[in-house]
Scaffold this motif. Sequence first.
Motif, short mmCIF file in Angstrom:
data_model
loop_
_atom_site.label_atom_id
_atom_site.label_comp_id
_atom_site.label_asym_id
_atom_site.label_seq_id
_atom_site.Cartn_x
_atom_site.Cartn_y
_atom_site.Cartn_z
N ASN A 123 0.82 -1.22 0.00
CA ASN A 123 0.00 0.00 0.00
C ASN A 123 0.86 1.27 0.00
N THR A 180 -4.51 -9.90 -0.90
CA THR A 180 -5.28 -9.39 -2.06
C THR A 180 -6.35 -8.41 -1.57
N ARG A 181 -7.08 -8.81 -0.52
CA ARG A 181 -8.13 -7.93 0.03
C ARG A 181 -7.52 -6.63 0.53
N THR A 225 -4.91 -5.02 -0.30
CA THR A 225 -4.25 -4.14 -1.27
C THR A 225 -5.19 -3.72 -2.40
N ARG A 226 -6.46 -4.18 -2.33
CA ARG A 226 -7.39 -3.95 -3.44
C ARG A 226 -7.58 -2.46 -3.71
N THR A 227 -7.80 -1.69 -2.67
CA THR A 227 -8.12 -0.26 -2.87
C THR A 227 -6.93 0.51 -3.41
N SER A 228 -5.75 0.20 -2.89
CA SER A 228 -4.57 0.98 -3.28
C SER A 228 -3.98 0.54 -4.62
N GLY A 229 -4.36 -0.66 -5.08
CA GLY A 229 -3.73 -1.21 -6.29
C GLY A 229 -2.30 -1.66 -6.02
N ASP A 232 -8.47 -10.42 -9.02
CA ASP A 232 -7.76 -9.40 -8.23
C ASP A 232 -6.38 -9.92 -7.82
N SER A 291 -2.62 -8.41 -8.69
CA SER A 291 -1.73 -7.84 -7.67
C SER A 291 -0.57 -8.76 -7.27
#
Length: 361
Positions: A35, A81-82, A84-88, A121, A125
């Motif tokens: 992140n 994975t969960r 880091t999803r928002t930050s890419g 996802d 990532s």
Amino acid sequence: MLHTRLCDIIGIKHPIMQGGMGPYKTESLAIAVANAGALGIISSIGMAATMLPEAAPVDAIRLFGSDPPPVILQKSIEAVTRGTRTSGGVFGVNIPVASEFILASEMFVKQTIESCQSDSDTERSLRVIVTSAGNPKPWSLLKKEGFIWAHVVPSVYHAKKAEQAGADIIVASGHEGGAHVSWEPVHSMVLVPAVCKAVKTPVVGAGGFCDGASLAAALCLGAVGIQMGTRLIATQESDFEPMWKQAIIEREERRTLVGRGLFGPMRFLRNTRAEDIVRRTLEDIPDFFLGEPLDSNEEILELERLGFDDLIDAKEETALMFGGEVVGRIDDLPTTYDLIQRIISEASATLKTIPQNTLRD
Ligand SMILES: Cc1cc2nc3c(=O)[nH]c(=O)nc-3n(C[C@H](O)[C@H](O)[C@H](O)COP(=O)(O)O)c2cc1C
């Protein structure tokens, strides 16, 4: 902003990789590092302990529960994975490939491939597999599976082997680093430029890196980035015990020792447990330094087991803790985000001041 080839190859903002760090899964740290724009890493080595609990130094059930190792890894990959999803953010998995570990290595590679295939996802990532501690040759299959493949080496000889095997990134790991080190003590100042000269593959320096000055130095030596272990333990989010973090902050650079671990030499934070391990190691001379097979694994296993138990009980003098010489340059407990930002802005500033500090005719 400091953009290098490493950023392009992996698709990360900053040229920094987290080192794999067993025995923990390093899930929280991987999320925080990813992140923050660097490469987060899930560590798999400890997960294998649940396969043979009687031969493992750690209490595997306490650390990981009773799931089989692939399921532990699968759940970790899902969690990162969960997270880091928002930050890419981008992450990878460290899989040691030592011969003693090979069944577990194959199992973890298979699981990592399956996790990517079953979730888009994760496929986006989880881009990197970092192999370490063994022969790179069998692992070029990782590239065919679509991963960026980094391999950790302690020498020019091993770097050439990794290049021949087709690794995308070579991590040159100097003897000052924490935990597993080579039998031959070649430190980053010699190793990193020597490896950069010997191979065309992009090189990442590991061992002794912790701040902007050392990142700038790695780039000057020809590397495209750094891998950090010890520095990242002493962060707010890392999965390590508060006592371990505090020990890193308090120690000066002489307070580490190299002794025998179960799979070769390791650098420990110096305390009476580490001294006992070194005493036992010295009894194995000359075989230890000549890299001959050793037959006193049971005693080392027992010392490591006692050391991990004392870690749980927060007994600082007898707990088993790994760490690099760089402990002497670490004196705070920042958030991972602040640390990475600081390293990047210090490195950029350092690189700008070098021309001014250089003597001219
Ligand atoms: C506590 C600890 C555990 C480690 N465990 C692993 C591991 O499981 N796999 C691996 O490839 N390297 C491992 N390493 C090495 C790190 O990935 C990294 O290369 C090393 O820490 C870099 O040197 P530094 O400690 O000076 O930053 C470990 C290091 C530490 C400090």
